[in-house]
Design an enzyme around this catalytic site. Structure first.
Site, PDB file in Angstrom:
ATOM      1  N   THR A  26       0.850  -1.202   0.000  1.00 21.89           N
ATOM      2  CA  THR A  26       0.000   0.000   0.000  1.00 21.89           C
ATOM      3  C   THR A  26       0.882   1.247   0.000  1.00 21.89           C
ATOM      4  O   THR A  26       1.765   1.387   0.841  1.00 21.89           O
ATOM      5  CB  THR A  26      -0.934  -0.056   1.221  1.00 21.89           C
ATOM      6  N   HIS A 175      -7.502 -10.534  -1.685  1.00 23.22           N
ATOM      7  CA  HIS A 175      -6.926 -10.179  -0.381  1.00 23.22           C
ATOM      8  C   HIS A 175      -7.779 -10.824   0.715  1.00 23.22           C
ATOM      9  O   HIS A 175      -8.830 -10.310   1.077  1.00 23.22           O
ATOM     10  CB  HIS A 175      -6.904  -8.660  -0.229  1.00 23.22           C
ATOM     11  N   ASN A 178      -4.865 -10.043   6.703  1.00 22.62           N
ATOM     12  CA  ASN A 178      -4.628  -8.796   7.446  1.00 22.62           C
ATOM     13  C   ASN A 178      -5.849  -8.118   8.044  1.00 22.62           C
ATOM     14  O   ASN A 178      -5.890  -6.891   8.188  1.00 22.62           O
ATOM     15  CB  ASN A 178      -3.848  -7.811   6.562  1.00 22.62           C
ATOM     16  N   TYR A 180      -8.973  -7.754   7.000  1.00 19.48           N
ATOM     17  CA  TYR A 180      -9.971  -7.091   6.160  1.00 19.48           C
ATOM     18  C   TYR A 180     -11.190  -8.004   5.967  1.00 19.48           C
ATOM     19  O   TYR A 180     -11.300  -9.043   6.606  1.00 19.48           O
ATOM     20  CB  TYR A 180      -9.313  -6.649   4.842  1.00 19.48           C
ATOM     21  N   ASN A 235      -4.815  -5.232  12.420  1.00 20.05           N
ATOM     22  CA  ASN A 235      -6.190  -4.740  12.391  1.00 20.05           C
ATOM     23  C   ASN A 235      -7.087  -5.419  13.422  1.00 20.05           C
ATOM     24  O   ASN A 235      -8.275  -5.665  13.191  1.00 20.05           O
ATOM     25  CB  ASN A 235      -6.775  -4.824  10.979  1.00 20.05           C
TER      26      ASN A 235
HETATM   27  C1  8OZ Z   1      -0.418  -0.904   5.186  1.00 16.24           C
HETATM   28  C2  8OZ Z   1      -1.209   0.223   5.271  1.00 16.24           C
HETATM   29  C3  8OZ Z   1      -2.508   0.171   4.828  1.00 16.24           C
HETATM   30  C4  8OZ Z   1      -3.008  -1.007   4.301  1.00 16.24           C
HETATM   31  C5  8OZ Z   1      -2.489  -4.710   4.268  1.00 16.24           C
HETATM   32  C6  8OZ Z   1      -3.467  -3.391   2.522  1.00 16.24           C
HETATM   33  O1  8OZ Z   1      -1.972  -4.751   5.388  1.00 16.24           O
HETATM   34  C7  8OZ Z   1      -2.764  -3.397   3.627  1.00 16.24           C
HETATM   35  C8  8OZ Z   1      -2.215  -2.141   4.211  1.00 16.24           C
HETATM   36  C9  8OZ Z   1      -0.908  -2.076   4.662  1.00 16.24           C
HETATM   37  O2  8OZ Z   1      -2.817  -5.734   3.669  1.00 16.24           O
END
Ligand code: 8OZ
Length: 358
Positions: A26, A175, A178, A180, A235
């Site tokens: 990112t 994806h 992480n 999401y 996260n």
């Molecule tokens: C760093 C900052 C914002 C998003 C991920 C898409 O961790 C990200 C991400 C990484 O998969």
């Protein structure tokens, strides 16, 4: 120096020049309309000697966005912007796939359609921050997706996949990592649903597997990969039994014949040994290729390739600062250091100005 890393590899219909992969990174430099920055053409083009480039995470819809200035793959203008990137990479003999992203609850109302609440499996706010309006802000309170909204999310993945193909990508990476959306459904720290998408492992894995099936029907399973991160705390997400969950998920992905699983081993961008987890078990269960990621240097890459614990190795931070990483490793040349202050947002500085060897 000889190393398996420099051997060609057949990944579905693609013959990769080597086994080095540029990890998705990112960079928050999209321009108006969440179109990739014109500089991204140089940025990815400079790195085309990797066997495979994976783009930065790219939202499949406005709802799927969680940070400022990340690129999308849902509008004509975004497709046109990405087309210039894929053309450049292909001119240089590289291969590139686009990472399909829906952030779920890791978002902020200011980025959502009509400034609404971000969507999630359950209305549980993550203890975490996102980058919006030039600053770090707490993520917003999410709302639980209604059962009848889920087909629409899957449709968004399908449209985004068709767009990625139209933009000239060699394939897509889902994806699933992480913390999401797909990971939020899978891991029980964020999913308290009582319908067909919550409760036992089979239910929590359902959305990730349905999306994988839908995307692979558009792109072809041999052009569809997925990224997972079984134990990352990124996260604010945890699971009570990650080994059983991800064994089940990987069995399902194997049945779907996805071309690769891309596994973040340990804490994303942090320690590899944060929690016990048997990654070799995933490798054994999986019929396709295994891309290993997280904290790899040349030495660890060689160990893992030599013992057949992975097919491909994804490098993240090293690719930010070393456009010619493969050539440098081949010669044993020194690597450029990366500058963390230019990772997220900004201009050419720390993006396209890292030098290749003379
Ligand atoms: C760093 C900052 C914002 C998003 C991920 C898409 O961790 C990200 C991400 C990484 O998969």
């Amino acid at each position: 120096m000889t190393s398996k890393l420099f051997d060609a590899y057949k990944l579905g219909p693609m013959t990769l020049k080597n086994r080095a992969v540029m990890a998705p990174l990112t960079r928050n430099r999209a321009v108006a309309g969440f179109v990739p920055n014109p500089l991204a053409v140089d940025y990815y083009g400079q790195r085309a000697s990797a066997g495979l480039l994976i783009t930065e995470a790219s939202q499949i819809s406005q709802q799927g966005q969680g940070y400022q200035d990340t690129p999308g793959i849902y509008s004509k203008e975004q497709v046109a912007g990405w087309r210039k990137v894929t053309d450049r990479v292909h001119e240089r003999g590289g291969h590139i796939v686009l990472q399909l992203w829906h952030v779920g609850r890791i978002s902020h109302t200011s980025l959502q359609p009509n400034n609404g609440a971000p969507v999630a499996p359950s209305a549980i706010r993550a203890n975490g921050k996102t980058f919006v309006g030039g600053t770090f802000a707490d993520v917003s309170e999410p709302r639980a997706l209604e059962l009848n909204e889920i087909p629409g999310v899957i449709d968004d993945y399908k449209r985004a996949t068709a767009n990625a193909l139209e933009a000239g990508f060699d394939g897509v990476e889902i994806h699933g990592a992480n913390g999401y959306l797909l990971d939020q459904f899978a891991r029980d720290g964020a999913n308290k649903r009582t319908d067909a998408y919550g409760g036992p492992i089979e239910n929590r894995a359902k959305l990730m597997l349905e999306v994988s099936k839908a995307v692979s029907e558009v792109a072809g399973a041999d052009r569809t990969g997925i990224r997972i991160s079984p134990v990352t705390p990124a996260n604010d997400l945890i699971d009570s039994n990650p080994q059983a969950l991800f064994n089940y998920i990987v069995d399902g992905l194997s049945d779907l014949k996805l071309v690769y699983i891309h596994v973040v081993e340990g804490a994303t961008g942090g320690p590899r040994d944060i929690a016990p987890f048997d990654y070799e078990e995933l490798r054994k269960r999986y019929s396709g290729a295994y891309i290993a990621n997280n904290g790899y240097d040349f030495k660890l890459a060689n160990q893992v390739l030599d013992t057949n614990r992975a097919d491909l190795i994804a490098f993240g931070k090293l690719y930010i600062s070393n456009p010619d990483l493969v050539e440098r490793l081949k010669l044993g040349a020194p690597l450029n250091d990366f500058d963390k202050t230019t990772f997220y947002g900004g201009d050419a500085k720390g993006y396209t100005d890292y030098p290749a060897m003379a």
